[in-house]
Design a protein around this motif. Structure first.
Motif, PDB file in Angstrom:
ATOM      1  N   GLU A   1       0.852  -1.195   0.000  1.00 52.92           N
ATOM      2  CA  GLU A   1       0.000   0.000   0.000  1.00 52.92           C
ATOM      3  C   GLU A   1       0.877   1.230   0.000  1.00 52.92           C
ATOM      4  O   GLU A   1       1.606   1.486   0.955  1.00 52.92           O
ATOM      5  N   LYS A   2       0.781   1.962  -1.073  1.00 48.68           N
ATOM      6  CA  LYS A   2       1.725   3.072  -1.286  1.00 48.68           C
ATOM      7  C   LYS A   2       1.184   4.372  -0.686  1.00 48.68           C
ATOM      8  O   LYS A   2       0.733   5.260  -1.399  1.00 48.68           O
ATOM      9  N   TRP A   3       1.186   4.459   0.624  1.00 49.56           N
ATOM     10  CA  TRP A   3       0.696   5.685   1.265  1.00 49.56           C
ATOM     11  C   TRP A   3       1.668   6.846   1.061  1.00 49.56           C
ATOM     12  O   TRP A   3       1.287   8.012   1.096  1.00 49.56           O
ATOM     13  N   HIS A   4       2.949   6.500   0.823  1.00 50.35           N
ATOM     14  CA  HIS A   4       4.019   7.504   0.831  1.00 50.35           C
ATOM     15  C   HIS A   4       3.758   8.677  -0.119  1.00 50.35           C
ATOM     16  O   HIS A   4       3.986   9.822   0.243  1.00 50.35           O
ATOM     17  N   ASP A   5       3.285   8.357  -1.322  1.00 51.14           N
ATOM     18  CA  ASP A   5       3.111   9.418  -2.322  1.00 51.14           C
ATOM     19  C   ASP A   5       1.928  10.325  -1.997  1.00 51.14           C
ATOM     20  O   ASP A   5       1.858  11.458  -2.461  1.00 51.14           O
ATOM     21  N   LEU A   6       0.985   9.800  -1.201  1.00 47.67           N
ATOM     22  CA  LEU A   6      -0.234  10.571  -0.927  1.00 47.67           C
ATOM     23  C   LEU A   6      -0.014  11.624   0.160  1.00 47.67           C
ATOM     24  O   LEU A   6      -0.785  12.568   0.278  1.00 47.67           O
ATOM     25  N   VAL A   7       1.028  11.427   0.959  1.00 45.86           N
ATOM     26  CA  VAL A   7       1.297  12.347   2.081  1.00 45.86           C
ATOM     27  C   VAL A   7       2.802  12.702   2.069  1.00 45.86           C
ATOM     28  O   VAL A   7       3.556  12.257   2.942  1.00 45.86           O
ATOM     29  N   PRO A   8       3.212  13.510   1.097  1.00 48.23           N
ATOM     30  CA  PRO A   8       4.651  13.748   0.891  1.00 48.23           C
ATOM     31  C   PRO A   8       5.362  14.377   2.093  1.00 48.23           C
ATOM     32  O   PRO A   8       6.517  14.040   2.375  1.00 48.23           O
ATOM     33  N   ARG A   9       4.678  15.284   2.795  1.00 51.23           N
ATOM     34  CA  ARG A   9       5.352  15.921   3.950  1.00 51.23           C
ATOM     35  C   ARG A   9       5.567  14.898   5.067  1.00 51.23           C
ATOM     36  O   ARG A   9       6.610  14.859   5.712  1.00 51.23           O
ATOM     37  N   LEU A  10       4.558  14.059   5.261  1.00 49.55           N
ATOM     38  CA  LEU A  10       4.670  13.024   6.289  1.00 49.55           C
ATOM     39  C   LEU A  10       5.770  12.027   5.907  1.00 49.55           C
ATOM     40  O   LEU A  10       6.564  11.591   6.753  1.00 49.55           O
ATOM     41  N   GLN A  11       5.843  11.684   4.637  1.00 46.49           N
ATOM     42  CA  GLN A  11       6.863  10.755   4.154  1.00 46.49           C
ATOM     43  C   GLN A  11       8.274  11.329   4.392  1.00 46.49           C
ATOM     44  O   GLN A  11       9.175  10.626   4.860  1.00 46.49           O
ATOM     45  N   THR A  12       8.458  12.619   4.097  1.00 53.43           N
ATOM     46  CA  THR A  12       9.769  13.261   4.307  1.00 53.43           C
ATOM     47  C   THR A  12      10.115  13.246   5.797  1.00 53.43           C
ATOM     48  O   THR A  12      11.242  12.961   6.198  1.00 53.43           O
ATOM     49  N   GLN A  65      11.050   9.670   6.761  1.00 53.59           N
ATOM     50  CA  GLN A  65      12.366   9.285   6.225  1.00 53.59           C
ATOM     51  C   GLN A  65      13.505   9.866   7.066  1.00 53.59           C
ATOM     52  O   GLN A  65      14.503   9.208   7.311  1.00 53.59           O
ATOM     53  N   ALA A  66      13.311  11.099   7.520  1.00 53.04           N
ATOM     54  CA  ALA A  66      14.359  11.778   8.287  1.00 53.04           C
ATOM     55  C   ALA A  66      14.582  11.128   9.652  1.00 53.04           C
ATOM     56  O   ALA A  66      15.612  11.348  10.289  1.00 53.04           O
ATOM     57  N   ARG A  67      13.613  10.350  10.102  1.00 53.90           N
ATOM     58  CA  ARG A  67      13.709   9.762  11.451  1.00 53.90           C
ATOM     59  C   ARG A  67      13.900   8.252  11.460  1.00 53.90           C
ATOM     60  O   ARG A  67      14.132   7.663  12.505  1.00 53.90           O
ATOM     61  N   GLN A  68      13.815   7.648  10.286  1.00 53.09           N
ATOM     62  CA  GLN A  68      13.837   6.186  10.191  1.00 53.09           C
ATOM     63  C   GLN A  68      15.136   5.550  10.658  1.00 53.09           C
ATOM     64  O   GLN A  68      15.149   4.379  10.993  1.00 53.09           O
ATOM     65  N   ASN A  69      16.215   6.343  10.631  1.00 57.24           N
ATOM     66  CA  ASN A  69      17.504   5.751  11.011  1.00 57.24           C
ATOM     67  C   ASN A  69      17.880   6.017  12.467  1.00 57.24           C
ATOM     68  O   ASN A  69      19.005   5.740  12.865  1.00 57.24           O
ATOM     69  N   ASP A  70      16.941   6.525  13.240  1.00 58.30           N
ATOM     70  CA  ASP A  70      17.198   6.687  14.676  1.00 58.30           C
ATOM     71  C   ASP A  70      17.516   5.316  15.251  1.00 58.30           C
ATOM     72  O   ASP A  70      16.852   4.323  14.926  1.00 58.30           O
ATOM     73  N   GLU A  71      18.509   5.295  16.144  1.00 61.75           N
ATOM     74  CA  GLU A  71      19.011   4.014  16.653  1.00 61.75           C
ATOM     75  C   GLU A  71      17.896   3.119  17.230  1.00 61.75           C
ATOM     76  O   GLU A  71      17.758   1.949  16.860  1.00 61.75           O
ATOM     77  N   ALA A  72      17.086   3.693  18.104  1.00 58.63           N
ATOM     78  CA  ALA A  72      16.061   2.864  18.770  1.00 58.63           C
ATOM     79  C   ALA A  72      15.025   2.383  17.765  1.00 58.63           C
ATOM     80  O   ALA A  72      14.512   1.269  17.873  1.00 58.63           O
ATOM     81  N   PHE A  73      14.715   3.217  16.788  1.00 62.01           N
ATOM     82  CA  PHE A  73      13.717   2.836  15.783  1.00 62.01           C
ATOM     83  C   PHE A  73      14.243   1.684  14.935  1.00 62.01           C
ATOM     84  O   PHE A  73      13.540   0.694  14.698  1.00 62.01           O
ATOM     85  N   LEU A  74      15.506   1.799  14.505  1.00 66.37           N
ATOM     86  CA  LEU A  74      16.113   0.737  13.690  1.00 66.37           C
ATOM     87  C   LEU A  74      16.173  -0.576  14.469  1.00 66.37           C
ATOM     88  O   LEU A  74      15.877  -1.643  13.934  1.00 66.37           O
ATOM     89  N   LYS A  75      16.568  -0.438  15.736  1.00 68.95           N
ATOM     90  CA  LYS A  75      16.738  -1.649  16.559  1.00 68.95           C
ATOM     91  C   LYS A  75      15.418  -2.385  16.818  1.00 68.95           C
ATOM     92  O   LYS A  75      15.414  -3.557  17.158  1.00 68.95           O
ATOM     93  N   THR A  76      14.304  -1.673  16.666  1.00 67.98           N
ATOM     94  CA  THR A  76      13.008  -2.292  16.952  1.00 67.98           C
ATOM     95  C   THR A  76      12.223  -2.593  15.669  1.00 67.98           C
ATOM     96  O   THR A  76      11.013  -2.807  15.735  1.00 67.98           O
ATOM     97  N   THR A  77      12.899  -2.599  14.533  1.00 68.31           N
ATOM     98  CA  THR A  77      12.231  -2.943  13.276  1.00 68.31           C
ATOM     99  C   THR A  77      11.493  -4.273  13.438  1.00 68.31           C
ATOM    100  O   THR A  77      12.107  -5.264  13.852  1.00 68.31           O
ATOM    101  N   PRO A  78      10.171  -4.291  13.157  1.00 63.04           N
ATOM    102  CA  PRO A  78       9.435  -5.546  13.398  1.00 63.04           C
ATOM    103  C   PRO A  78       9.827  -6.663  12.435  1.00 63.04           C
ATOM    104  O   PRO A  78      10.088  -6.410  11.258  1.00 63.04           O
TER     105      PRO A  78
END
Ligand SMILES: N[C@@H](CCC(=O)N[C@@H](CS)C(=O)NCC(=O)O)C(=O)O
Length: 199
Positions: free
Chosen positions: A170-181, A184-197
């Motif tokens: 489900e490609k939600w990313h293109d529908l909400v570009p500001r939210l996607q940006t 993306q800017a936060r996806q590499n936070d250490e705790a977030f990466l470590k808890t990837t489901p």
């Protein structure tokens, strides 16, 4: 403290991210639970058999991820993720929207797991609509989430991660570009990466 969790639960992920932001993660022992197995003794911890649950420093059991996050927020002297009133009310209301996205997405997963002939398209569509409208809400209000993380923005991260994990087509990313940006800017936070489901 002990956190009863599963590595795929976005609600448990919220608590882990909250503990990390509050500097309390090293104090939390994680105990993996499979709530989909029949039987077991977890109902003695949570009669509703939902994860997460937290056993506090003094042995009390707390249920519900947002409530647990509030407890951790009160414990921590630093890096609060829930501001004082009046800012608190907006944050808690934003949290309710992010939690609603999580709840609708989890219901959609249960629906997807039914045998094909019992899949309820209308029900699934109503839940998807909540997710889509929730995303639009955050797209519109993204300016509120540009600062330090709070309980609502951490939950929103979990919601976006969960939708990508469970509904990768489900490609939600293109529908909400500001939210996607923002995401993306936060996806590499250490705790977030470590808890990837992962299953
Ligand atoms: N409001 C609860 C929701 C927790 C929840 O629904 N957890 C799911 C896993 S993601 C669960 O345990 N589901 C099992 C069930 O509903 O039987 C919270 O925030 O902790």
């Amino acid at each position: 403290m002990k956190l009863y969790y599963s590595p795929t639960s976005p609600f448990a992920r919220k608590v882990i991210l909250a503990a990390h932001a509050l500097g309390l993660d090293s104090e939390i022992e994680k105990i993996r639970v499979d709530v989909y197995q029949p039987g077991g003794s977890y109902t003695e911890i949570n009669p509703l058999k939902k994860i997460p649950a937290l056993q506090t420093r003094d042995g009390q059991i707390l249920l519900d991820s947002s409530f647990i996050a509030q407890y951790l927020n009160d414990l921590s002297p630093v890096n609060k993720i829930i501001p004082s009133a009046p800012e608190r009310w907006q944050v808690m209301s934003d949290l309710a929207v992010a939690d609603g996205i999580l709840e609708a997405s989890v219901l959609r997963l249960y629906e997807k797991r039914r045998p094909v002939d019992r899949f309820d398209t209308a029900f699934d569509g109503r839940q998807k609509d909540k997710v889509d409208q929730g995303f639009q809400y955050f797209e519109k209000n993204i300016a509120r989430f540009l600062g330090e993380p709070n309980i609502a923005s951490l939950t929103l991260m979990c919601a976006l991660g969960y939708v990508d994990f469970r509904f990768p087509n489900e490609k939600w990313h293109d529908l909400v570009p500001r939210l996607q940006t923002w995401y993306q800017a936060r996806q590499n936070d250490e705790a977030f990466l470590k808890t990837t489901p992962k299953d």
